[in-house]
Design an enzyme around this catalytic site. Structure first.
Site, PDB file in Angstrom:
ATOM      1  N   VAL A   1       3.142  -2.540  -0.890  1.00 45.51           N
ATOM      2  CA  VAL A   1       1.838  -1.961  -1.220  1.00 45.51           C
ATOM      3  C   VAL A   1       1.306  -1.321   0.051  1.00 45.51           C
ATOM      4  O   VAL A   1       1.583  -1.785   1.150  1.00 45.51           O
ATOM      5  CB  VAL A   1       0.851  -3.009  -1.783  1.00 45.51           C
ATOM      6  CG1 VAL A   1       1.263  -3.437  -3.174  1.00 45.51           C
ATOM      7  CG2 VAL A   1       0.746  -4.220  -0.875  1.00 45.51           C
ATOM      8  N   SER A   2       0.546  -0.245  -0.108  1.00 43.83           N
ATOM      9  CA  SER A   2       0.154   0.552   1.057  1.00 43.83           C
ATOM     10  C   SER A   2      -0.882  -0.124   1.940  1.00 43.83           C
ATOM     11  O   SER A   2      -0.923   0.089   3.141  1.00 43.83           O
ATOM     12  CB  SER A   2      -0.375   1.912   0.607  1.00 43.83           C
ATOM     13  OG  SER A   2       0.642   2.619  -0.060  1.00 43.83           O
TER      14      SER A   2
END
Length: 202
Positions: A10-11
């Site tokens: 996930v960023s």
């Protein structure tokens, strides 16, 4: 004996990994073999990905939910895919794109089709990232044109700023003394003085 692994990215720390985690659990990837990074996909300098890479051996199987979870840099995705499949001999399955399943066949046609799809999807992932940056830049520029200011608002000037500014300008005190009297660093005093002048307050 080959092992099955899963990789999640996930960023940001605020993004939720549940969708990717659920997909890996549904295909029975062991919890101990699921590795997750909460980091941008612009490169592969990620601690959990590096740990996963060291752990995987020939004939192991790696699942990722989608190609952009592996990364967003077109060139680096292709390079990592080559390292995983050809140098380390690992199979990869991209759950959202059934064509990207290196178990489906090792013949020339299957490999050729898989390579084409991979290159296309990797390009799309990087291109979308570039488009997001451009949209952000355009949005910021449009907001600035409307007078919207970004960042912290400047602190209000101390009450004695005007007096000390005039004394400094008239030569009664030095700039250093004026800044000290206002409780400001010299560089801040000079910067605020320039703004003060441009605003034609005097």
């Amino acid at each position: 004996m080959s092992n099955v692994y899963g990789y999640i990215r996930v960023s940001t720390r605020e993004q939720n990994e549940d969708r990717q985690l659920t997909a890996l659990r549904e295909i029975a990837v062991p919890e101990r073999n699921i590795f997750m990074d909460k980091q941008s996909g612009k490169d592969f300098d990620r601690p959990q990905y590096k740990r996963l890479l060291r752990k995987m051996k020939k004939d192991d199987l790696l699942y990722v939910k989608s190609i952009d979870r592996l990364g967003r840099n077109y060139g680096e995705i292709l390079e990592q895919w080559r390292i995983l499949t050809r140098e380390k001999g690992i199979d990869i399955v991209v759950l959202d794109m059934p064509l990207l399943d290196t178990r489906r066949g090792k013949d020339l046609i299957e490999t050729f089709l898989s390579d084409i799809v991979l290159q296309l999807l990797s390009f799309v992932a990087e291109n979308e990232r570039a488009n997001i940056r451009q949209r952000q830049a355009e949005g910021i520029a449009a907001a600035k044109a409307k007078g919207i200011r970004f960042g912290r608002p400047p602190r209000s000037l101390p009450e004695n700023f005007s007096e000390n500014y005039r004394h400094w300008k008239s030569g009664k005190i030095t700039c250093t003394a004026a800044a000290k009297a206002c409780g400001m660093p010299l560089s801040t005093f000079r910067r605020r003085a320039r703004i003060y002048e441009k605003a034609n307050i005097l």
